[in-house]
Design a protein around this motif. Structure first.
Motif, PDB file in Angstrom:
ATOM      1  N   ALA A 194       0.841  -1.205   0.000  1.00  0.00           N
ATOM      2  CA  ALA A 194       0.000   0.000   0.000  1.00  0.00           C
ATOM      3  C   ALA A 194       0.877   1.257   0.000  1.00  0.00           C
ATOM      4  O   ALA A 194       0.607   2.212  -0.744  1.00  0.00           O
ATOM      5  CB  ALA A 194      -0.935  -0.015   1.207  1.00  0.00           C
ATOM      6  N   ASP A 195       1.953   1.228   0.810  1.00  0.00           N
ATOM      7  CA  ASP A 195       2.881   2.376   0.854  1.00  0.00           C
ATOM      8  C   ASP A 195       3.542   2.589  -0.507  1.00  0.00           C
ATOM      9  O   ASP A 195       3.646   3.719  -0.999  1.00  0.00           O
ATOM     10  CB  ASP A 195       3.977   2.141   1.905  1.00  0.00           C
ATOM     11  N   MET A 255       2.509   1.637  -3.443  1.00  0.00           N
ATOM     12  CA  MET A 255       1.533   2.070  -4.452  1.00  0.00           C
ATOM     13  C   MET A 255       1.195   3.553  -4.278  1.00  0.00           C
ATOM     14  O   MET A 255       1.053   4.282  -5.251  1.00  0.00           O
ATOM     15  CB  MET A 255       0.278   1.212  -4.373  1.00  0.00           C
ATOM     16  N   ARG A 256       1.088   3.957  -3.013  1.00  0.00           N
ATOM     17  CA  ARG A 256       0.799   5.374  -2.753  1.00  0.00           C
ATOM     18  C   ARG A 256       1.928   6.235  -3.317  1.00  0.00           C
ATOM     19  O   ARG A 256       1.693   7.248  -3.963  1.00  0.00           O
ATOM     20  CB  ARG A 256       0.625   5.630  -1.260  1.00  0.00           C
ATOM     21  N   ARG A 314       2.081   5.285  -7.474  1.00  0.00           N
ATOM     22  CA  ARG A 314       0.903   5.434  -8.336  1.00  0.00           C
ATOM     23  C   ARG A 314      -0.121   6.432  -7.784  1.00  0.00           C
ATOM     24  O   ARG A 314      -1.174   6.623  -8.370  1.00  0.00           O
ATOM     25  CB  ARG A 314       0.232   4.068  -8.536  1.00  0.00           C
ATOM     26  N   GLY A 315       0.168   6.964  -6.595  1.00  0.00           N
ATOM     27  CA  GLY A 315      -0.718   7.987  -6.047  1.00  0.00           C
ATOM     28  C   GLY A 315      -2.032   7.453  -5.513  1.00  0.00           C
ATOM     29  O   GLY A 315      -2.983   8.210  -5.289  1.00  0.00           O
ATOM     30  N   TRP A 316      -2.114   6.150  -5.327  1.00  0.00           N
ATOM     31  CA  TRP A 316      -3.352   5.554  -4.825  1.00  0.00           C
ATOM     32  C   TRP A 316      -3.002   4.362  -3.945  1.00  0.00           C
ATOM     33  O   TRP A 316      -2.141   3.551  -4.308  1.00  0.00           O
ATOM     34  CB  TRP A 316      -4.199   5.085  -6.017  1.00  0.00           C
ATOM     35  N   ALA A 317      -3.616   4.286  -2.770  1.00  0.00           N
ATOM     36  CA  ALA A 317      -3.288   3.185  -1.855  1.00  0.00           C
ATOM     37  C   ALA A 317      -4.482   2.244  -1.699  1.00  0.00           C
ATOM     38  O   ALA A 317      -5.583   2.704  -1.384  1.00  0.00           O
ATOM     39  CB  ALA A 317      -2.888   3.744  -0.501  1.00  0.00           C
ATOM     40  N   PRO A 318      -4.275   0.965  -1.921  1.00  0.00           N
ATOM     41  CA  PRO A 318      -5.375   0.012  -1.727  1.00  0.00           C
ATOM     42  C   PRO A 318      -5.612  -0.252  -0.242  1.00  0.00           C
ATOM     43  O   PRO A 318      -4.738   0.021   0.580  1.00  0.00           O
ATOM     44  CB  PRO A 318      -4.855  -1.251  -2.421  1.00  0.00           C
ATOM     45  N   SER A 319      -6.789  -0.815   0.078  1.00  0.00           N
ATOM     46  CA  SER A 319      -7.035  -1.272   1.454  1.00  0.00           C
ATOM     47  C   SER A 319      -6.170  -2.512   1.694  1.00  0.00           C
ATOM     48  O   SER A 319      -5.611  -3.089   0.746  1.00  0.00           O
ATOM     49  CB  SER A 319      -8.511  -1.632   1.635  1.00  0.00           C
ATOM     50  N   GLU A 363      -7.469  -5.389  -0.289  1.00  0.00           N
ATOM     51  CA  GLU A 363      -7.167  -5.246  -1.717  1.00  0.00           C
ATOM     52  C   GLU A 363      -5.684  -5.519  -1.976  1.00  0.00           C
ATOM     53  O   GLU A 363      -5.322  -6.165  -2.960  1.00  0.00           O
ATOM     54  CB  GLU A 363      -7.547  -3.836  -2.189  1.00  0.00           C
ATOM     55  N   TRP A 377      -4.140  -8.356  -4.284  1.00  0.00           N
ATOM     56  CA  TRP A 377      -3.193  -7.968  -5.341  1.00  0.00           C
ATOM     57  C   TRP A 377      -1.937  -8.841  -5.272  1.00  0.00           C
ATOM     58  O   TRP A 377      -1.434  -9.354  -6.269  1.00  0.00           O
ATOM     59  CB  TRP A 377      -2.829  -6.491  -5.205  1.00  0.00           C
TER      60      TRP A 377
END
Lengths: 342, 80
Positions: free
Chosen positions: A227-228, A230-231, A234-239, A242, A246
């Motif tokens: 999640a970190d 991706m944030r 890609r500017g978006w963090a999954p739960s 998720e 993934w």
């Protein structure tokens, strides 16, 4: 009466019988609907292949259980109180048991696995009592429009990794099936779950407390790391759910490997600290739990412990062993005083 | 310096020596029993037998039974 093993993990809810049949579904429950067109004509196998959640009806309430992300907002419960039951856990139990047994009414003796650190907590006795209060009795509802009932007559609460030990050593009748020397030898279990990492050592039927530890260093760390990443990238963090999904679906991608390597390092360090000086004396190190299904974690552990043994399906090995132990509960009920509930 | 060791009993023990000649076929069960009794426990076994005791208590538990009992204990660790 059938013998079942229940492994209510944070990542997946697993259930098995002593004949070796297993069922697992993500430990997620939500309130929502599946479009009828998606459901029409779907048998159990096609439903699982299509990753459709199960519709569970409990009285007037309806839930989706399992692969719910695409249909409802999942209600994650990572707290320890969840082991005492509640509608979400009841929905998961009915959905998993329905996947295992199909439509009908069943009577069972059950072994239930809980994480080691839950069973070593100061309030462990209350947790065990609440699991028994929840499970003993009748569990009735409708799953995917079909009636289903499971009457649980006897419950035994065990440490989750003991399930892997029993899967390794017991046969379908609940008796020791390996050479006696394997029973007398020192054997360790490393159980890598979503939220927990349990280490358990047994020798001649005695738990070796010194090498038995539980922590919260599971696959969750990889999900948080992903999640970190991706944030940042890609500017978006999954739960967390998720991110876990993934990782399971895209384990070979660079970003996933990076996240899994981070978790693998922490897991191996924890295991080294727990087992360090006994490692050369171990007859076998059984690797179990959903985390072992990830190649980077499995390979790192196998490199560190050359005597590692990976079961055919590490995700469901605990449930399978717990089911084999539950056969002993049925035998006990036949031999013991009438009506006694273990 | 005081006296060391266990005090002698007021009565001397009556020592009885019995030599058993056992037929390997007819008395095979006794041969087996005596061969499995732990060293040093034979006299206690004979005394118990003369008093009509259950002699199984003198025998080492068979391995299979010991494993079964240990498995039961393992399953009861977290029982209240």
């Amino acid at each position: 009466m059938i013998a079942i093993g229940i492994d209510p993990g944070f990542g997946n809810f697993k259930i098995a019988d002593a004949e070796g049949r297993v069922a697992a579904l993500p430990s997620t429950v939500g309130v929502g609907e599946i479009a009828p067109a998606l459901e029409t004509g779907l048998g159990r196998r096609r439903r699982e292949a299509s990753r459709l959640p199960d519709r569970v009806r409990l009285g007037n309430l309806s839930y989706l259980a399992g692969e719910v992300e695409r249909y409802a907002r999942p209600a994650d419960r990572l707290d320890m109180d969840r082991f005492g039951g509640g509608p979400e856990m009841e929905a998961l139990l009915l959905a998993a048991a329905f996947r295992l047994l199909g439509e009908g009414e069943f009577e069972a003796a059950a072994s239930v696995g809980l994480p080691v650190h839950v069973l070593r907590a100061p309030d462990a006795a209350e947790t065990v009592a609440s699991v028994r209060r929840w499970l003993i009795g009748e569990h009735r509802g409708e799953v995917n429009g079909r009636p289903f009932a499971l009457r649980i007559r006897a419950v035994r609460v065990l440490a989750q990794p003991l399930g892997a030990f029993f899967a390794w050593g017991l046969d379908g009748s609940g008796r020791w099936a390996r050479p006696a020397a394997d029973f007398k030898a020192r054997v360790a279990v490393i159980d890598v779950g979503f939220n927990t990492l349990d280490i358990f050592a047994v020798e001649a039927g005695e738990v070796i407390q010194r090498f038995t530890q539980g922590g919260t260093v599971g696959v969750r760390r990889a999900a948080e790391r992903l999640a970190d990443l991706m944030r940042a990238q890609r500017g978006w963090a999954p739960s967390l759910r998720e991110a876990d999904a993934w990782l399971r679906g895209n384990g070979e991608e660079e970003i996933s490997r990076q996240a899994l390597e981070t978790a693998a390092s922490e897991i191996v360090t924890f295991c080294e600290q727990a087992l360090g000086d006994t490692a050369p004396l171990l007859r076998a190190v059984l690797l179990t739990g959903g985390g072992v299904a990830f190649a980077p974690i499995r390979e790192r552990l196998m490199r560190r412990f050359p005597n590692a043994v990976v079961p055919a399906d590490p995700v469901t090995a605990n449930a399978l062993g717990l089911a084999r132990f539950a056969v002993r509960l049925i035998r006990e009920r036949k031999d013991g005083p009438a009506g006694a509930e273990a | 310096m005081g006296r060391r060791g266990r005090r002698p009993k007021p009565q001397r023990p009556v020592r009885v020596v019995i030599t058993l000649s056992l037929d390997p076929l007819r008395d095979g069960d006794l041969v087996e029993l005596l061969s499995r009794v732990p060293f040093g426990a034979r006299a206690a076994l004979v005394k118990a037998a003369l008093r009509g005791a259950d002699l199984r208590a003198f025998l080492p538990i068979p391995e299979e039974e010991a494993i079964e009992a240990a498995l039961d204990r393992l399953g009861e660790i977290f029982e209240a």
